[in-house]
Scaffold this active site. Sequence first.
Site, PDB file in Angstrom:
ATOM      1  N   ARG A   1       0.726  -1.175   0.009  1.00 35.17           N
ATOM      2  CA  ARG A   1       0.009   0.038   0.176  1.00 35.17           C
ATOM      3  C   ARG A   1       0.713   1.379  -0.073  1.00 35.17           C
ATOM      4  O   ARG A   1       1.678   1.321   0.817  1.00 35.17           O
ATOM      5  CB  ARG A   1      -0.860  -0.038   1.368  1.00 35.17           C
ATOM      6  CG  ARG A   1      -1.910   1.378   1.330  1.00 35.17           C
ATOM      7  CD  ARG A   1      -2.426   1.459   2.647  1.00 35.17           C
ATOM      8  NE  ARG A   1      -1.574   1.766   3.685  1.00 35.17           N
ATOM      9  CZ  ARG A   1      -0.729   2.866   3.893  1.00 35.17           C
ATOM     10  NH1 ARG A   1      -1.347   3.864   3.367  1.00 35.17           N
ATOM     11  NH2 ARG A   1       0.013   2.978   5.114  1.00 35.17           N
ATOM     12  N   ALA A   2       0.332   2.158  -0.690  1.00 31.49           N
ATOM     13  CA  ALA A   2       0.880   3.684  -0.703  1.00 31.49           C
ATOM     14  C   ALA A   2      -0.253   4.602  -0.522  1.00 31.49           C
ATOM     15  O   ALA A   2      -1.325   4.250  -0.853  1.00 31.49           O
ATOM     16  CB  ALA A   2       1.551   4.019  -1.966  1.00 31.49           C
ATOM     17  N   SER A   3       0.157   5.956   0.125  1.00 31.22           N
ATOM     18  CA  SER A   3      -1.006   6.794   0.466  1.00 31.22           C
ATOM     19  C   SER A   3      -1.788   7.316  -0.883  1.00 31.22           C
ATOM     20  O   SER A   3      -2.771   7.901  -0.905  1.00 31.22           O
ATOM     21  CB  SER A   3      -0.625   7.491   1.570  1.00 31.22           C
ATOM     22  OG  SER A   3      -0.235   7.033   2.717  1.00 31.22           O
ATOM     23  N   THR A   4      -0.771   7.850  -1.830  1.00 29.97           N
ATOM     24  CA  THR A   4      -1.316   8.395  -2.813  1.00 29.97           C
ATOM     25  C   THR A   4      -1.000   8.017  -4.044  1.00 29.97           C
ATOM     26  O   THR A   4      -0.182   6.974  -4.189  1.00 29.97           O
ATOM     27  CB  THR A   4      -0.750  10.047  -2.845  1.00 29.97           C
ATOM     28  OG1 THR A   4       0.636   9.861  -2.867  1.00 29.97           O
ATOM     29  CG2 THR A   4      -1.021  10.543  -1.417  1.00 29.97           C
TER      30      THR A   4
ATOM     31  N   GLN B   1       2.734   8.018  -5.207  1.00 33.82           N
ATOM     32  CA  GLN B   1       3.555   6.973  -4.271  1.00 33.82           C
ATOM     33  C   GLN B   1       3.753   5.771  -5.187  1.00 33.82           C
ATOM     34  O   GLN B   1       2.436   5.124  -5.718  1.00 33.82           O
ATOM     35  CB  GLN B   1       3.335   6.987  -3.099  1.00 33.82           C
ATOM     36  CG  GLN B   1       3.491   8.133  -2.400  1.00 33.82           C
ATOM     37  CD  GLN B   1       3.175   8.202  -0.848  1.00 33.82           C
ATOM     38  OE1 GLN B   1       2.139   7.666  -0.745  1.00 33.82           O
ATOM     39  NE2 GLN B   1       3.710   8.981  -0.111  1.00 33.82           N
TER      40      GLN B   1
END
Length: 206
Positions: free
Chosen positions: A8-11, A14
Amino acid sequence: MFVRAYLRASTKEQDATRAKAQLEVFAAERGLKIAAFYIENESGASLHRPALFELIADASAGDILLVEQVDRLSRLNEFDWAKLKQSLNEKHIKIVALDLPTSWMMTGTDETTARMFDAINNMMLDMLAAIARKDYVSRRQRAAQGVEKAKAAGKYRGRSEDTERNALIQKHLKAGLSSWSEIMALVGCSRGTVAKQAALLKTLSA
Protein backbone atom coordinates in the site's frame (compact mmCIF):
# COMPACT_ATOMS: atom_id res chain seq x y z
CA MET A 1 -1.64 -22.21 3.77
CA PHE A 2 -1.16 -19.40 1.28
CA VAL A 3 0.97 -16.28 1.65
CA ARG A 4 -0.87 -13.19 0.45
CA ALA A 5 1.22 -10.01 0.24
CA TYR A 6 -0.30 -6.59 0.79
CA LEU A 7 1.35 -3.48 -0.65
CA ARG A 8 0.00 0.00 0.00
CA ALA A 9 0.95 3.60 -0.64
CA SER A 10 -1.07 6.61 0.45
CA THR A 11 -1.31 8.53 -2.83
CA LYS A 12 -1.35 7.87 -6.57
CA GLU A 13 2.00 9.64 -6.83
CA GLN A 14 3.69 7.07 -4.56
CA ASP A 15 4.89 3.64 -5.71
CA ALA A 16 2.85 1.03 -3.85
CA THR A 17 5.02 -1.78 -5.27
CA ARG A 18 8.23 -0.35 -3.78
CA ALA A 19 8.63 -3.19 -1.23
CA LYS A 20 7.55 -6.04 -3.54
CA ALA A 21 11.07 -7.43 -4.08
CA GLN A 22 11.78 -7.21 -0.35
CA LEU A 23 8.70 -9.30 0.46
CA GLU A 24 9.63 -11.86 -2.20
CA VAL A 25 13.12 -12.25 -0.72
CA PHE A 26 11.70 -12.63 2.80
CA ALA A 27 9.31 -15.36 1.64
CA ALA A 28 11.96 -17.18 -0.43
CA GLU A 29 14.38 -17.29 2.51
CA ARG A 30 11.73 -19.21 4.46
CA GLY A 31 10.82 -21.56 1.65
CA LEU A 32 7.51 -19.81 1.03
CA LYS A 33 5.93 -18.67 -2.21
CA ILE A 34 3.68 -15.64 -2.39
CA ALA A 35 0.40 -16.75 -3.93
CA ALA A 36 -0.89 -13.26 -4.73
CA PHE A 37 -0.10 -9.57 -4.35
CA TYR A 38 -2.82 -7.11 -3.38
CA ILE A 39 -1.79 -3.58 -4.29
CA GLU A 40 -3.51 -0.24 -3.78
CA ASN A 41 -3.00 3.47 -3.25
CA GLU A 42 -5.19 4.36 -0.32
CA SER A 43 -4.67 6.04 3.04
CA GLY A 44 -3.72 3.74 5.90
CA ALA A 45 -5.92 5.93 8.12
CA SER A 46 -9.03 4.83 6.24
CA LEU A 47 -10.91 1.52 6.20
CA HIS A 48 -11.82 2.17 2.57
CA ARG A 49 -9.24 -0.22 1.12
CA PRO A 50 -10.74 -2.50 -1.54
CA ALA A 51 -7.56 -4.51 -2.16
CA LEU A 52 -7.08 -5.29 1.53
CA PHE A 53 -10.64 -6.51 1.92
CA GLU A 54 -10.33 -8.48 -1.31
CA LEU A 55 -7.34 -10.22 0.30
CA ILE A 56 -9.40 -10.99 3.40
CA ALA A 57 -12.26 -12.34 1.27
CA ASP A 58 -9.89 -14.55 -0.74
CA ALA A 59 -8.06 -15.92 2.31
CA SER A 60 -8.69 -19.25 4.01
CA ALA A 61 -8.04 -20.15 7.64
CA GLY A 62 -4.31 -20.14 8.40
CA ASP A 63 -3.28 -18.01 5.43
CA ILE A 64 -0.57 -15.40 5.98
CA LEU A 65 -1.00 -11.69 5.29
CA LEU A 66 2.52 -10.44 4.57
CA VAL A 67 3.37 -6.74 4.80
CA GLU A 68 6.55 -4.69 4.83
CA GLN A 69 5.58 -2.70 7.92
CA VAL A 70 2.61 -2.63 10.26
CA ASP A 71 1.87 0.94 9.18
CA ARG A 72 1.22 -0.37 5.65
CA LEU A 73 -1.65 -2.29 7.21
CA SER A 74 -2.90 0.32 9.65
CA ARG A 75 -2.73 3.97 10.59
CA LEU A 76 -6.28 3.55 11.80
CA ASN A 77 -7.89 4.96 14.92
CA GLU A 78 -8.60 2.52 17.74
CA PHE A 79 -12.18 1.79 16.68
CA ASP A 80 -11.37 1.08 13.02
CA TRP A 81 -8.29 -0.98 13.96
CA ALA A 82 -10.52 -3.17 16.14
CA LYS A 83 -12.93 -3.63 13.20
CA LEU A 84 -10.10 -4.60 10.86
CA LYS A 85 -8.64 -7.04 13.40
CA GLN A 86 -12.06 -8.62 13.80
CA SER A 87 -12.28 -9.20 10.04
CA LEU A 88 -8.82 -10.78 10.06
CA ASN A 89 -9.50 -12.91 13.14
CA GLU A 90 -12.78 -14.21 11.74
CA LYS A 91 -10.82 -15.68 8.83
CA HIS A 92 -7.95 -16.80 11.14
CA ILE A 93 -5.44 -14.87 9.05
CA LYS A 94 -1.91 -14.62 10.41
CA ILE A 95 -0.22 -11.24 10.09
CA VAL A 96 3.50 -11.26 9.33
CA ALA A 97 5.33 -7.95 9.08
CA LEU A 98 8.99 -7.48 8.22
CA ASP A 99 9.33 -4.86 10.97
CA LEU A 100 7.84 -7.21 13.59
CA PRO A 101 10.28 -10.09 14.24
CA THR A 102 7.89 -11.82 16.66
CA SER A 103 5.55 -12.37 13.72
CA TRP A 104 8.16 -14.23 11.69
CA MET A 105 7.58 -17.37 13.76
CA MET A 106 4.06 -17.52 12.32
CA THR A 107 5.48 -18.67 8.97
CA GLY A 108 6.29 -22.15 10.23
CA THR A 109 6.22 -23.64 13.72
CA ASP A 110 4.37 -26.21 15.84
CA GLU A 111 0.90 -25.48 17.23
CA THR A 112 1.95 -24.83 20.84
CA THR A 113 4.72 -22.43 19.86
CA ALA A 114 2.44 -20.78 17.31
CA ARG A 115 -0.20 -20.07 19.97
CA MET A 116 2.40 -18.55 22.27
CA PHE A 117 3.80 -16.30 19.56
CA ASP A 118 0.28 -15.44 18.41
CA ALA A 119 -0.46 -13.94 21.84
CA ILE A 120 2.82 -12.00 21.84
CA ASN A 121 2.30 -10.94 18.24
CA ASN A 122 -1.19 -9.55 18.88
CA MET A 123 0.14 -7.38 21.69
CA MET A 124 3.00 -6.09 19.52
CA LEU A 125 0.66 -5.44 16.60
CA ASP A 126 -1.59 -3.32 18.79
CA MET A 127 1.40 -1.35 20.02
CA LEU A 128 2.84 -0.73 16.54
CA ALA A 129 -0.60 0.16 15.15
CA ALA A 130 -1.01 2.71 17.96
CA ILE A 131 2.45 4.16 17.20
CA ALA A 132 1.62 4.35 13.47
CA ARG A 133 -1.60 6.20 14.28
CA LYS A 134 0.21 8.61 16.60
CA ASP A 135 2.78 9.32 13.88
CA TYR A 136 0.00 9.95 11.35
CA VAL A 137 -1.84 12.36 13.65
CA SER A 138 1.39 14.16 14.62
CA ARG A 139 2.41 14.67 10.98
CA ARG A 140 -1.00 16.10 10.12
CA GLN A 141 -0.82 18.44 13.09
CA ARG A 142 2.65 19.64 12.08
CA ALA A 143 1.46 20.17 8.49
CA ALA A 144 -1.54 22.18 9.72
CA GLN A 145 0.73 24.28 11.93
CA GLY A 146 3.01 24.91 8.96
CA VAL A 147 0.06 26.08 6.87
CA GLU A 148 -1.12 28.42 9.62
CA LYS A 149 2.38 29.84 9.98
CA ALA A 150 2.64 30.39 6.22
CA LYS A 151 -0.80 32.03 6.15
CA ALA A 152 0.21 34.38 8.96
CA ALA A 153 3.32 35.34 7.00
CA GLY A 154 1.29 35.83 3.81
CA LYS A 155 3.20 33.06 2.03
CA TYR A 156 0.53 30.38 1.75
CA ARG A 157 -0.99 29.95 -1.68
CA GLY A 158 -2.69 26.58 -1.20
CA ARG A 159 -2.82 23.69 -3.64
CA SER A 160 -3.63 24.68 -7.23
CA GLU A 161 -6.83 23.17 -8.55
CA ASP A 162 -6.56 20.51 -11.26
CA THR A 163 -9.35 21.93 -13.40
CA GLU A 164 -8.87 19.45 -16.24
CA ARG A 165 -9.13 16.46 -13.89
CA ASN A 166 -12.14 17.91 -12.07
CA ALA A 167 -13.93 18.59 -15.36
CA LEU A 168 -13.38 14.95 -16.37
CA ILE A 169 -14.73 13.72 -13.05
CA GLN A 170 -17.82 15.89 -13.41
CA LYS A 171 -18.33 14.65 -16.97
CA HIS A 172 -18.40 11.02 -15.81
CA LEU A 173 -20.63 11.86 -12.85
CA LYS A 174 -23.12 13.62 -15.11
CA ALA A 175 -23.13 10.69 -17.54
CA GLY A 176 -23.97 8.33 -14.67
CA LEU A 177 -22.43 5.35 -16.46
CA SER A 178 -19.46 4.80 -14.13
CA SER A 179 -19.23 4.01 -10.44
CA TRP A 180 -17.12 6.17 -8.15
CA SER A 181 -14.50 3.40 -7.98
CA GLU A 182 -14.33 3.27 -11.78
CA ILE A 183 -13.95 7.06 -11.96
CA MET A 184 -11.19 6.94 -9.32
CA ALA A 185 -9.30 4.30 -11.33
CA LEU A 186 -9.81 6.10 -14.64
CA VAL A 187 -8.86 9.60 -13.46
CA GLY A 188 -6.32 8.58 -10.81
CA CYS A 189 -7.79 10.36 -7.81
CA SER A 190 -9.04 9.65 -4.30
CA ARG A 191 -12.62 8.94 -3.27
CA GLY A 192 -12.64 12.26 -1.42
CA THR A 193 -11.93 14.11 -4.68
CA VAL A 194 -14.86 12.42 -6.43
CA ALA A 195 -17.09 13.17 -3.45
CA LYS A 196 -16.07 16.84 -3.55
CA GLN A 197 -16.93 17.12 -7.25
CA ALA A 198 -20.22 15.27 -6.72
CA ALA A 199 -21.15 17.74 -3.96
CA LEU A 200 -20.17 20.66 -6.21
CA LEU A 201 -22.37 19.35 -9.03
CA LYS A 202 -25.26 18.95 -6.61
CA THR A 203 -24.83 22.56 -5.47
CA LEU A 204 -24.67 23.87 -9.05
CA SER A 205 -27.81 21.99 -10.06
CA ALA A 206 -29.78 23.03 -6.97
